[in-house]
Design an enzyme around this catalytic site. Sequence first.
Site, PDB file in Angstrom:
ATOM      1  N   LYS A 219       0.806  -1.019  -0.066  1.00 17.12           N
ATOM      2  CA  LYS A 219      -0.030  -0.213  -0.065  1.00 17.12           C
ATOM      3  C   LYS A 219       0.878   1.185  -0.150  1.00 17.12           C
ATOM      4  CE  LYS A 219      -0.429  -0.567   4.908  1.00 17.12           C
ATOM      5  NZ  LYS A 219       0.262  -1.988   5.141  1.00 17.12           N
TER       6      LYS A 219
ATOM      7  N   VAL B 264      -5.413  -3.202   0.205  1.00 15.75           N
ATOM      8  CA  VAL B 264      -6.477  -2.566   1.176  1.00 15.75           C
ATOM      9  C   VAL B 264      -7.363  -3.848   1.742  1.00 15.75           C
ATOM     10  CG1 VAL B 264      -8.153  -1.040   1.254  1.00 15.75           C
ATOM     11  CG2 VAL B 264      -6.451  -0.603  -0.038  1.00 15.75           C
TER      12      VAL B 264
ATOM     13  N   GLY C 267      -6.983  -6.420   3.510  1.00 19.95           N
ATOM     14  CA  GLY C 267      -6.728  -7.849   3.723  1.00 19.95           C
ATOM     15  C   GLY C 267      -7.268  -9.032   2.908  1.00 19.95           C
TER      16      GLY C 267
ATOM     17  N   ILE D 249     -10.615  -8.999   2.682  1.00 18.86           N
ATOM     18  CA  ILE D 249     -11.770  -8.202   2.112  1.00 18.86           C
ATOM     19  C   ILE D 249     -11.679  -7.933   0.459  1.00 18.86           C
ATOM     20  CG2 ILE D 249     -13.459  -6.431   2.229  1.00 18.86           C
ATOM     21  CD1 ILE D 249     -12.475  -6.116   5.196  1.00 18.86           C
TER      22      ILE D 249
ATOM     23  N   GLU E 283       2.411  -3.250  16.226  1.00 14.98           N
ATOM     24  CA  GLU E 283       4.234  -3.434  16.039  1.00 14.98           C
ATOM     25  C   GLU E 283       4.581  -2.849  17.043  1.00 14.98           C
ATOM     26  OE1 GLU E 283       5.271  -5.060  13.648  1.00 14.98           O
ATOM     27  OE2 GLU E 283       3.437  -5.255  12.168  1.00 14.98           O
TER      28      GLU E 283
ATOM     29  N   LYS F 227      -4.278   3.745   2.315  1.00 14.99           N
ATOM     30  CA  LYS F 227      -5.339   2.968   1.738  1.00 14.99           C
ATOM     31  C   LYS F 227      -6.346   3.802   1.194  1.00 14.99           C
ATOM     32  CE  LYS F 227      -4.215  -0.814   4.871  1.00 14.99           C
ATOM     33  NZ  LYS F 227      -4.702  -1.496   6.192  1.00 14.99           N
TER      34      LYS F 227
ATOM     35  N   GLY G 244      -3.276 -10.363   8.683  1.00 13.95           N
ATOM     36  CA  GLY G 244      -3.043 -11.820   8.877  1.00 13.95           C
ATOM     37  C   GLY G 244      -2.482 -12.493   7.526  1.00 13.95           C
TER      38      GLY G 244
END
Length: 437
Positions: A106, A133, A135, A137, A191, A206, A309
Amino acid sequence: MIEYRTLSIALLGAGSVGGQVARLLLQHGDELEARTGARLELRGIAVRDLDAPRADGIPRELLTTNARDLILGADIVIELMGGIEPAREYLLLALGSGADVITGNKALLATHGPELFDLAEQVGAQLYYEAAVGGAIPIIRPLRDSLAGDRVKRILGIVNGTTNFILDRMETAGDDFGTALATATALGYAEADPTGDVEGHDAAQKAAILASLAFHTRVPVEAVHREGITRLTAAEVEGARKAGYVVKLLAICERLADPDTGQEGVSARVYPALVPREHPLGAVRGANNAVFVEAEAAGSLMFYGAGAGGVETASAVLGDLVSAARRHVAGGPGVAESVSADLPVLDISRVTTQYRVTLAVEDRPGVLATIAAIFSEHGVSVETVEQTVAAPTVEGTATLVIGTHTATEAALSATVAALNGLEAVVAVQSVLRIEGE
């Protein structure tokens, strides 16, 4: 069926997503061949360190540090290494050689997308980026293909799982920001350096991608207004809950008219906003993502699921791989990026929405009338006023929560500046926008 030649696949990066892509590609090669009409051969995986720990099931003989030779021998290049360089260099090399490119990067697309799309068009290659953008989806293909004949009016997106998890904890557990962030870090949602997430950089990248795609207009990430969630307090989140809202970090892409000129333009912005609890986005919990699209003909559409993920994002990458392979089998040039509208990107001051303003004020007669006059003077209409006497931190003060009718960002900013100059106003404690009503 006529057997098509084997397609050579180069994979750049073998991290959490790249490792899963390699595993699934090797494990399901026969099924993918049946779906595409071509054998997909993973030619190699470019990595920085041959001895770094890898996901189980990746043959060591596929690993190489020679990314350039791997790219130049591939029909399709999958980039999952992240960062700007050398990813940009490698993708320009891949496209220049005529290879199709699949990326989940991205940051690279938000900053160098036009350069990559232009080169792809020149050579007749295709650039795929479903994984960039949301994951798992599916949102890029619906915007690019399914809604290509429609007119997208607005997109409201929860596109960062870390911040949604933090805000959900602040609402459901009553945590303050620091405690919720610590929980997110301990569970692996954040993170070690969460700045990119909590300050809205990830969501802004995004938003730039979604706005460019939805409005057929190149929207640079620098044009995306960005605010993070680090200043949100538990009191603000609790106040929103009592008023029937949830706080979400939203990426908002909107087609609108400039209030001064009437000229159509687009807005792309990221900020924490109040969302009505009954809105579909109000029910998005934990680290999940959701994108709510409002289109002229299709109406309201909701895309919901895991926003990150390894294996989830790998699903989006493999979907792009199947599309790329089918394109090779069918033949013909790639489909160019659509930027025909070329609409102006409007400044945040041109945006129109509703607001919820919380003030600490002196608790004496006449203060409310003075404050109402300031709102009226700047063209901001007051819809609701809630008053709590004796603010807990300062004796002799009261808390006012003022809900507004629709107003421009410029008018609201001028109002807040004037309020800060009033002797009766102890502090403007918070200003939150209301979206989704």
